[in-house]
Design a protein around this motif. Structure first.
Motif, PDB file in Angstrom:
ATOM      1  N   TYR A 264       0.846  -1.187   0.000  1.00 43.86           N
ATOM      2  CA  TYR A 264       0.000   0.000   0.000  1.00 43.86           C
ATOM      3  C   TYR A 264       0.883   1.239   0.000  1.00 43.86           C
ATOM      4  N   ALA A 265       0.483   2.254  -0.746  1.00 42.54           N
ATOM      5  CA  ALA A 265       1.177   3.544  -0.739  1.00 42.54           C
ATOM      6  C   ALA A 265       0.119   4.624  -0.567  1.00 42.54           C
ATOM      7  N   GLY A 266       0.320   5.504   0.398  1.00 46.13           N
ATOM      8  CA  GLY A 266      -0.634   6.573   0.663  1.00 46.13           C
ATOM      9  C   GLY A 266      -0.596   6.958   2.125  1.00 46.13           C
ATOM     10  N   THR A 267      -1.719   7.416   2.646  1.00 45.26           N
ATOM     11  CA  THR A 267      -1.791   7.825   4.047  1.00 45.26           C
ATOM     12  C   THR A 267      -2.772   6.947   4.806  1.00 45.26           C
ATOM     13  N   ASP A 268      -2.583   6.914   6.108  1.00 47.62           N
ATOM     14  CA  ASP A 268      -3.478   6.182   6.992  1.00 47.62           C
ATOM     15  C   ASP A 268      -3.467   6.883   8.340  1.00 47.62           C
ATOM     16  N   THR A 269      -4.556   6.814   9.060  1.00 48.85           N
ATOM     17  CA  THR A 269      -4.678   7.469  10.364  1.00 48.85           C
ATOM     18  C   THR A 269      -5.465   6.572  11.302  1.00 48.85           C
ATOM     19  N   PHE A 270      -5.045   6.569  12.559  1.00 45.66           N
ATOM     20  CA  PHE A 270      -5.824   5.883  13.586  1.00 45.66           C
ATOM     21  C   PHE A 270      -5.580   6.582  14.921  1.00 45.66           C
ATOM     22  N   THR A 271      -6.457   6.309  15.890  1.00 46.01           N
ATOM     23  CA  THR A 271      -6.348   6.919  17.203  1.00 46.01           C
ATOM     24  C   THR A 271      -6.224   5.836  18.265  1.00 46.01           C
ATOM     25  N   ALA A 272      -5.176   5.948  19.076  1.00 45.99           N
ATOM     26  CA  ALA A 272      -4.985   5.047  20.214  1.00 45.99           C
ATOM     27  C   ALA A 272      -5.568   5.733  21.446  1.00 45.99           C
ATOM     28  N   ASP A 273      -6.506   5.078  22.108  1.00 43.90           N
ATOM     29  CA  ASP A 273      -7.069   5.575  23.368  1.00 43.90           C
ATOM     30  C   ASP A 273      -6.239   4.966  24.495  1.00 43.90           C
ATOM     31  N   LEU A 274      -5.599   5.824  25.263  1.00 46.00           N
ATOM     32  CA  LEU A 274      -4.719   5.381  26.343  1.00 46.00           C
ATOM     33  C   LEU A 274      -5.391   5.699  27.681  1.00 46.00           C
ATOM     34  N   ILE A 275      -5.588   4.683  28.506  1.00 45.33           N
ATOM     35  CA  ILE A 275      -6.310   4.833  29.768  1.00 45.33           C
ATOM     36  C   ILE A 275      -5.316   4.642  30.912  1.00 45.33           C
ATOM     37  N   PRO A 276      -5.039   5.734  31.662  1.00 49.19           N
ATOM     38  CA  PRO A 276      -4.038   5.645  32.718  1.00 49.19           C
ATOM     39  C   PRO A 276      -4.487   4.851  33.936  1.00 49.19           C
ATOM     40  N   GLY A 277      -5.784   4.744  34.171  1.00 42.49           N
ATOM     41  CA  GLY A 277      -6.295   4.044  35.349  1.00 42.49           C
ATOM     42  C   GLY A 277      -6.449   5.006  36.517  1.00 42.49           C
ATOM     43  N   GLY A 278      -6.955   4.512  37.610  1.00 47.17           N
ATOM     44  CA  GLY A 278      -7.131   5.332  38.806  1.00 47.17           C
ATOM     45  C   GLY A 278      -8.126   6.465  38.631  1.00 47.17           C
ATOM     46  N   GLY A 279      -9.080   6.323  37.719  1.00 48.25           N
ATOM     47  CA  GLY A 279     -10.085   7.355  37.505  1.00 48.25           C
ATOM     48  C   GLY A 279      -9.606   8.545  36.692  1.00 48.25           C
ATOM     49  N   LYS A 280      -8.390   8.498  36.193  1.00 43.23           N
ATOM     50  CA  LYS A 280      -7.863   9.597  35.378  1.00 43.23           C
ATOM     51  C   LYS A 280      -8.469   9.522  33.976  1.00 43.23           C
ATOM     52  N   PRO A 281      -8.622  10.683  33.315  1.00 43.31           N
ATOM     53  CA  PRO A 281      -9.234  10.683  31.976  1.00 43.31           C
ATOM     54  C   PRO A 281      -8.331  10.036  30.924  1.00 43.31           C
ATOM     55  N   ARG A 282      -8.973   9.558  29.875  1.00 43.27           N
ATOM     56  CA  ARG A 282      -8.261   8.953  28.750  1.00 43.27           C
ATOM     57  C   ARG A 282      -7.406   9.985  28.039  1.00 43.27           C
ATOM     58  N   THR A 283      -6.368   9.492  27.418  1.00 42.22           N
ATOM     59  CA  THR A 283      -5.530  10.315  26.558  1.00 42.22           C
ATOM     60  C   THR A 283      -5.672   9.746  25.156  1.00 42.22           C
ATOM     61  N   HIS A 284      -5.778  10.615  24.172  1.00 46.46           N
ATOM     62  CA  HIS A 284      -5.901  10.170  22.787  1.00 46.46           C
ATOM     63  C   HIS A 284      -4.593  10.478  22.055  1.00 46.46           C
ATOM     64  N   LEU A 285      -4.084   9.481  21.356  1.00 44.33           N
ATOM     65  CA  LEU A 285      -2.886   9.646  20.538  1.00 44.33           C
ATOM     66  C   LEU A 285      -3.281   9.367  19.093  1.00 44.33           C
ATOM     67  N   VAL A 286      -3.294  10.424  18.264  1.00 45.43           N
ATOM     68  CA  VAL A 286      -3.629  10.286  16.851  1.00 45.43           C
ATOM     69  C   VAL A 286      -2.335  10.010  16.091  1.00 45.43           C
ATOM     70  N   VAL A 287      -2.316   8.914  15.363  1.00 47.95           N
ATOM     71  CA  VAL A 287      -1.149   8.531  14.571  1.00 47.95           C
ATOM     72  C   VAL A 287      -1.470   8.768  13.104  1.00 47.95           C
ATOM     73  N   ASN A 288      -0.704   9.653  12.471  1.00 43.28           N
ATOM     74  CA  ASN A 288      -0.849   9.947  11.039  1.00 43.28           C
ATOM     75  C   ASN A 288       0.318   9.290  10.318  1.00 43.28           C
ATOM     76  N   ALA A 289       0.019   8.304   9.499  1.00 44.28           N
ATOM     77  CA  ALA A 289       1.066   7.540   8.827  1.00 44.28           C
ATOM     78  C   ALA A 289       1.131   7.887   7.344  1.00 44.28           C
ATOM     79  N   VAL A 290       2.344   8.077   6.867  1.00 52.91           N
ATOM     80  CA  VAL A 290       2.610   8.189   5.437  1.00 52.91           C
ATOM     81  C   VAL A 290       3.279   6.881   5.063  1.00 52.91           C
ATOM     82  N   VAL A 291       2.640   6.145   4.170  1.00 51.08           N
ATOM     83  CA  VAL A 291       3.103   4.797   3.834  1.00 51.08           C
ATOM     84  C   VAL A 291       3.763   4.805   2.460  1.00 51.08           C
ATOM     85  N   ASP A 292       4.973   4.273   2.412  1.00 48.20           N
ATOM     86  CA  ASP A 292       5.792   4.234   1.208  1.00 48.20           C
ATOM     87  C   ASP A 292       5.907   2.781   0.737  1.00 48.20           C
TER      88      ASP A 292
END
Length: 182
Positions: free
Chosen positions: A118-146
Motif C-alpha cells: 500500500y502507498a498513501g496515508t493512513d490514520t488511527f487513534t490510540a485511546d490510552l487509559i491511565p487508570g485510577g479514575g484519570k481521563p483517557r488520553t488520545h494519541l492520533v497517529v498519522n502515517a505516510v506509507v511508502d
C-alpha cells in the motif's frame, strides 16, 4: 576503570533526562525498536516517527513514515509519571493496515503495520487509559506509507482436485492399420 566511569556518566545523564521528562507532565513518547516479546514481529525497513505534539484539548498526535513491506513501525509511550498505561484501545482503527497495542517492560507500545504494497496515508487513534479514575488520553497517529521497492508475488492459480485427477490420467491412443487387398 575508564569504561566504568563512562557507564556511570551515561547512567547519570539518562537518569537526569528521565527526571526532567517526568517534570514536564506530558506522556513520554518515542520511536523504538519493538521488543518482540511474541517472537514473530518483523520491523519495517523504514520507520521514522516525529516528536509528539499536544493540542489545547490534550489530544496528542504523532506522524510516522513507514514502508509497506509487511513490517511494523513501533512507538513506545509511557504515562507522564512513568510506567505503562493500565488499558488501551484503538478507535477508529487504521483503514490500510493494522494497529496493535500492548504493554511490555513498563512501556505501552503502539505498533502499526500497513497493508503490504500500500502507498498513501493512513490514520488511527490510540485511546490510552491511565487508570485510577484519570481521563483517557488520545494519541492520533498519522502515517505516510511508502511502497518503494515492495514487490508483491502473485500466487499461481490453485490446482483443483478434478484437474489434478485429469492430469494424472493415462491416455492411450490406439492406432489401427487397415490392410487392403490389391
Amino acid at each position: 576503570m575508564r569504561l566504568q566511569g563512562s557507564a556511570i556518566t551515561l547512567g547519570a545523564v539518562f537518569a537526569a533526562s528521565l527526571l526532567l521528562s517526568g517534570c514536564a507532565q506530558t506522556p513520554i513518547v518515542q520511536r523504538s525498536v519493538a521488543p518482540n516479546p511474541f517472537g514473530y514481529q518483523k520491523v519495517s525497513t523504514l520507520c521514522h516517527v516525529t516528536p509528539v505534539t499536544t493540542a489545547k484539548d490534550g489530544t496528542m498526535s504523532v506522524s510516522m513514515t513507514v514502508r509497506s513491506d509487511d513490517g511494523l513501525c513501533a512507538i513506545s509511550i509511557q504515562q507522564p509519571t512513568g510506567g505503562n498505561y493500565a488499558s488501551f484501545g484503538v478507535n477508529p482503527g487504521p483503514v490500510h493496515g493494522k494497529a496493535f497495542l500492548y504493554n511490555y517492560d513498563g512501556h505501552t507500545y503502539v505498533d502499526y503495520t500497513p497493508a503490504t504494497a500500500y502507498a498513501g496515508t493512513d490514520t488511527f487513534t490510540a485511546d490510552l487509559i491511565p487508570g485510577g479514575g484519570k481521563p483517557r488520553t488520545h494519541l492520533v497517529v498519522n502515517a505516510v506509507v511508502d511502497a518503494t521497492g515492495v514487490v508483491v508475488h502473485t500466487p499461481q492459480p490453485a490446482v483443483t482436485a478434478s484437474k489434478a485427477k485429469e492430469s494424472t490420467k493415462k491416455t492411450t491412443t490406439r492406432h489401427t492399420t487397415r490392410r487392403t487387398k490389391h
